[in-house]
Write a protein that holds these residues in place. Structure first.
Motif, PDB file in Angstrom:
ATOM      1  N   HIS A  52      60.931  48.757  38.333  1.00  8.10           N
ATOM      2  CA  HIS A  52      59.781  49.551  37.897  1.00  8.10           C
ATOM      3  C   HIS A  52      59.648  49.567  36.378  1.00  8.10           C
ATOM      4  CE1 HIS A  52      58.379  50.728  41.785  1.00  8.10           C
ATOM      5  NE2 HIS A  52      59.580  51.137  42.141  1.00  8.10           N
ATOM      6  N   THR A  53      60.739  49.410  35.666  1.00  6.88           N
ATOM      7  CA  THR A  53      60.655  49.277  34.211  1.00  6.88           C
ATOM      8  C   THR A  53      60.088  47.914  33.825  1.00  6.88           C
ATOM      9  OG1 THR A  53      62.523  50.783  33.924  1.00  6.88           O
ATOM     10  CG2 THR A  53      61.968  49.367  32.057  1.00  6.88           C
ATOM     11  N   GLY A  54      60.588  46.854  34.446  1.00  4.75           N
ATOM     12  CA  GLY A  54      60.087  45.515  34.137  1.00  4.75           C
ATOM     13  C   GLY A  54      58.635  45.326  34.502  1.00  4.75           C
ATOM     14  N   ALA A  55      58.194  45.997  35.573  1.00  2.00           N
ATOM     15  CA  ALA A  55      56.803  45.856  36.013  1.00  2.00           C
ATOM     16  C   ALA A  55      55.820  46.481  35.034  1.00  2.00           C
ATOM     17  CB  ALA A  55      56.630  46.481  37.393  1.00  2.00           C
ATOM     18  N   ALA A  56      56.325  47.319  34.121  1.00  2.00           N
ATOM     19  CA  ALA A  56      55.443  47.952  33.133  1.00  2.00           C
ATOM     20  C   ALA A  56      55.161  47.049  31.941  1.00  2.00           C
ATOM     21  CB  ALA A  56      56.081  49.258  32.637  1.00  2.00           C
ATOM     22  N   HIS A  57      55.737  45.857  31.903  1.00  2.00           N
ATOM     23  CA  HIS A  57      55.534  44.963  30.763  1.00  2.00           C
ATOM     24  C   HIS A  57      54.079  44.518  30.675  1.00  2.00           C
ATOM     25  CE1 HIS A  57      56.048  41.447  28.122  1.00  2.00           C
ATOM     26  NE2 HIS A  57      57.106  42.108  27.674  1.00  2.00           N
ATOM     27  N   ILE A  58      53.622  44.329  29.460  1.00  2.00           N
ATOM     28  CA  ILE A  58      52.209  44.006  29.221  1.00  2.00           C
ATOM     29  C   ILE A  58      51.768  42.708  29.909  1.00  2.00           C
ATOM     30  CG2 ILE A  58      52.711  42.781  27.053  1.00  2.00           C
ATOM     31  CD1 ILE A  58      50.086  43.939  25.964  1.00  2.00           C
ATOM     32  N   THR A  59      52.692  41.754  30.093  1.00  2.00           N
ATOM     33  CA  THR A  59      52.311  40.496  30.721  1.00  2.00           C
ATOM     34  C   THR A  59      51.879  40.677  32.171  1.00  2.00           C
ATOM     35  OG1 THR A  59      54.644  40.091  31.225  1.00  2.00           O
ATOM     36  CG2 THR A  59      53.748  39.033  29.250  1.00  2.00           C
ATOM     37  N   SER A  60      52.293  41.789  32.792  1.00  2.00           N
ATOM     38  CA  SER A  60      51.918  42.049  34.184  1.00  2.00           C
ATOM     39  C   SER A  60      50.939  43.209  34.301  1.00  2.00           C
ATOM     40  CB  SER A  60      53.183  42.357  35.006  1.00  2.00           C
ATOM     41  OG  SER A  60      54.070  41.269  34.983  1.00  2.00           O
ATOM     42  N   GLY A  61      50.261  43.531  33.219  1.00  2.00           N
ATOM     43  CA  GLY A  61      49.392  44.693  33.180  1.00  2.00           C
ATOM     44  C   GLY A  61      48.057  44.490  33.870  1.00  2.00           C
ATOM     45  N   PRO A  62      47.294  45.574  34.000  1.00  2.00           N
ATOM     46  CA  PRO A  62      46.029  45.518  34.742  1.00  2.00           C
ATOM     47  C   PRO A  62      44.943  44.698  34.065  1.00  2.00           C
ATOM     48  CG  PRO A  62      46.347  47.675  33.720  1.00  2.00           C
ATOM     49  CD  PRO A  62      47.634  46.935  33.557  1.00  2.00           C
ATOM     50  N   GLN A  63      44.945  44.601  32.718  1.00  2.00           N
ATOM     51  CA  GLN A  63      43.872  43.855  32.059  1.00  2.00           C
ATOM     52  C   GLN A  63      43.877  42.397  32.492  1.00  2.00           C
ATOM     53  OE1 GLN A  63      44.088  43.416  27.785  1.00  2.00           O
ATOM     54  NE2 GLN A  63      41.979  42.718  27.618  1.00  2.00           N
ATOM     55  N   ALA A  64      45.061  41.784  32.517  1.00  2.00           N
ATOM     56  CA  ALA A  64      45.133  40.376  32.911  1.00  2.00           C
ATOM     57  C   ALA A  64      44.653  40.182  34.338  1.00  2.00           C
ATOM     58  CB  ALA A  64      46.562  39.855  32.750  1.00  2.00           C
ATOM     59  N   LEU A  65      45.018  41.106  35.238  1.00  2.00           N
ATOM     60  CA  LEU A  65      44.592  40.984  36.627  1.00  2.00           C
ATOM     61  C   LEU A  65      43.065  41.064  36.741  1.00  2.00           C
ATOM     62  CD1 LEU A  65      45.375  40.784  39.610  1.00  2.00           C
ATOM     63  CD2 LEU A  65      45.497  43.287  39.653  1.00  2.00           C
ATOM     64  N   GLN A  66      42.468  41.996  36.029  1.00  2.00           N
ATOM     65  CA  GLN A  66      41.013  42.137  36.069  1.00  2.00           C
ATOM     66  C   GLN A  66      40.327  40.880  35.540  1.00  2.00           C
ATOM     67  OE1 GLN A  66      40.572  45.647  33.717  1.00  2.00           O
ATOM     68  NE2 GLN A  66      41.669  46.924  35.188  1.00  2.00           N
ATOM     69  N   GLU A  67      40.860  40.333  34.460  1.00  2.00           N
ATOM     70  CA  GLU A  67      40.272  39.124  33.891  1.00  2.00           C
ATOM     71  C   GLU A  67      40.459  37.918  34.813  1.00  2.00           C
ATOM     72  OE1 GLU A  67      38.812  39.170  29.932  1.00  2.00           O
ATOM     73  OE2 GLU A  67      38.167  40.189  31.772  1.00  2.00           O
ATOM     74  N   CYS A  68      41.598  37.868  35.496  1.00  2.00           N
ATOM     75  CA  CYS A  68      41.792  36.791  36.476  1.00  2.00           C
ATOM     76  C   CYS A  68      40.724  36.859  37.556  1.00  2.00           C
ATOM     77  CB  CYS A  68      43.172  36.904  37.119  1.00  2.00           C
ATOM     78  SG  CYS A  68      44.547  36.415  36.069  1.00  2.00           S
ATOM     79  N   GLY A  69      40.473  38.053  38.049  1.00  2.00           N
ATOM     80  CA  GLY A  69      39.451  38.203  39.080  1.00  2.00           C
ATOM     81  C   GLY A  69      38.075  37.803  38.593  1.00  2.00           C
ATOM     82  N   ARG A  70      37.756  38.152  37.349  1.00  2.00           N
ATOM     83  CA  ARG A  70      36.450  37.796  36.786  1.00  2.00           C
ATOM     84  C   ARG A  70      36.296  36.285  36.710  1.00  2.00           C
ATOM     85  NH1 ARG A  70      33.931  37.742  31.634  1.00  2.00           N
ATOM     86  NH2 ARG A  70      35.880  38.144  30.506  1.00  2.00           N
ATOM     87  N   GLU A  71      37.349  35.598  36.269  1.00  2.00           N
ATOM     88  CA  GLU A  71      37.266  34.138  36.155  1.00  2.00           C
ATOM     89  C   GLU A  71      37.203  33.480  37.528  1.00  2.00           C
ATOM     90  OE1 GLU A  71      37.800  30.153  35.958  1.00  2.00           O
ATOM     91  OE2 GLU A  71      39.586  31.250  36.620  1.00  2.00           O
ATOM     92  N   LEU A  72      38.028  33.951  38.464  1.00  2.00           N
ATOM     93  CA  LEU A  72      38.054  33.357  39.796  1.00  2.00           C
ATOM     94  C   LEU A  72      36.721  33.558  40.521  1.00  2.00           C
ATOM     95  CD1 LEU A  72      41.645  34.450  40.779  1.00  2.00           C
ATOM     96  CD2 LEU A  72      40.875  32.085  40.574  1.00  2.00           C
ATOM     97  N   ALA A  73      36.039  34.647  40.216  1.00  2.00           N
ATOM     98  CA  ALA A  73      34.750  34.925  40.850  1.00  2.00           C
ATOM     99  C   ALA A  73      33.596  34.187  40.185  1.00  2.00           C
ATOM    100  CB  ALA A  73      34.480  36.433  40.834  1.00  2.00           C
ATOM    101  N   GLY A  74      33.899  33.363  39.175  1.00  2.00           N
ATOM    102  CA  GLY A  74      32.851  32.600  38.513  1.00  2.00           C
ATOM    103  C   GLY A  74      32.017  33.402  37.547  1.00  2.00           C
TER     104      GLY A  74
END
Length: 390
Positions: free
Chosen positions: A353-375
């Motif tokens: 749970h500490t490692g999962a809080a790292h910025i590389t796994s944060g919500p912004q990247a996930l949201q941007e991935c979805g935006r790109e994948l959705a075209g």
């Protein structure tokens, strides 16, 4: 790009075998390391002797320069043995490797001259300030989460150049660092990821490089990923190692109590939950390896990753981390007193749970991935964790 060096590979399992061979020592020392807030000397010395701090250093400097999937395998193995050990090795080897690839000749000749691979630790977010002065910079600032700093000989710090805003990585001797401590945390306690400060340290330009640099001065195609994309390799391997260990420990815990009335091993709900957790973890691991296999093919062909490939390596890490966090929740709920009392399962859950809080796994990247994948991001490219107009 036909003159671009191809992807280097060790071509041997020796680094992975060395990491696997250290597991008994790392496991024995893990509790003491957690109490100390840093890795123990026997573990650090063994990692040096096994050459594991040099796995990311460019081959022309005598390093192993492993490929992304080879690095993931080593980090997975070390993190299985102990999440803090895997975290320190992934952080310092990344910074060792990028220093060797991107710093100027004078800096590299000095830093890498010794018989041991130097350890470089620090922080590449929330920049300090660099003021141009006499062919170099005066570096000042305060940074947090410097994993491995208590074992390092050099600090790696992000700074914005005064007047231009250009961001550069500056590498300074550890003597320039004021260690601020304050690593009082839930998990990953043995990483010693302390805060630190530097005040007007002179840094020759050779000891700096532009943060976004993706054309190495030394070494092969892995360094064309740039610093951020290389960091995704680290955290992907770490998540896979800890996730596998969580499931294996829960299976051992349940098996040791099999046959007793009312125990976990006799619960149909547990059986189904374990199957779902195992399937989810294996699917996340397969996605990590698939995406990095495709990335390696592009790099070895002399190409940079395209936008979709950069999306997928971010998504694979994000998905692996969130999956392992879910696994940790299942293990904690299923482990009974073994997950509540001080011990290995409790430590693994805290570390995840500490490692999962790292910025590389944060919500912004996930949201941007979805935006790109959705075209929905035509003409945009990745800059760190966000998509911007090209």
């Amino acid at each position: 790009m036909t003159d671009t060096p191809r992807l280097h590979s060790a071509g041997t399992t020796a680094p992975l075998d060395a990491a696997r061979g250290l597991r008994p020592l790392i496991e024995r020392e893990a509790a003491q390391a957690e109490a100390l807030g840093r890795l123990t000397d026997p573990v650090v010395n063994a990692l040096h002797e096994a050459g594991l701090f040099g796995i990311w250093v460019p081959a022309p400097l005598g390093g192993a320069e492993l490929s992304p999937r080879e690095l993931i395998a080593v980090f997975e193995e070390l993190s299985y043995a102990d999440p803090s050990t895997g975290w320190v090795v992934m952080a310092t080897t990344l910074e060792n490797g990028t220093a060797g690839a991107y710093l100027g000749d004078d800096a590299v000749e000095h830093i890498f001259k010794g018989p041991r691979t130097p350890l470089i630790a620090g922080q590449g977010t929330r920049p300090g300030t660099a003021v141009r002065r006499d062919g170099g910079f005066l570096l000042s600032g305060q940074w947090g989460f410097a994993s491995g700093m208590l074992h390092a000989q050099y600090a790696h710090s992000l700074a914005a150049v005064e007047g231009t805003g250009e961001t550069r990585i500056c590498v300074t001797p550890i003597e320039d660092v004021t260690m601020l401590g304050n690593w009082d945390v839930l998990g990953l306690r043995a990483t010693g990821s302390i805060d630190y400060a530097i005040h007007e340290a002179y840094v020759p330009e050779s000891y700096t490089h532009v943060f976004s640099l993706d054309e190495p001065l030394r070494g092969g195609a892995i360094y064309r990923l740039g610093l951020l994309d290389q960091a995704l390799i680290c955290h992907s391997g770490w998540a896979l190692g800890v996730g596998r260990r969580l499931l294996d420990e829960l299976a051992r815990h349940a098996g040791a109590r099999a046959g007793r009335p009312g125990q976990l091993a006799g619960s149909d709900a547990f059986h189904a939950g374990f199957a779902r957790a195992e399937a989810g973890f294996r699917a996340a691991r397969a996605l990590v390896h698939q995406t990095w296999d495709e990335a390696e093919r592009a790099l070895d062909a002399g190409r940079a990753l395209d936008v979709r490939q950069e999306t997928m390596v971010r998504l694979a890490l994000n998905h692996a981390t969130s999956t392992v966090a879910d696994v940790a929740g299942f293990v904690h709920a299923s482990g009974g007193t073994a997950a509540v009392r001080d011990g290995l399962i409790q430590r693994l859950v805290r570390d995840v749970h500490t490692g999962a809080a790292h910025i590389t796994s944060g919500p912004q990247a996930l949201q941007e991935c979805g935006r790109e994948l959705a075209g929905l991001a035509p003409g945009e490219r990745w800059e760190l964790f966000a998509l911007r107009e090209a």
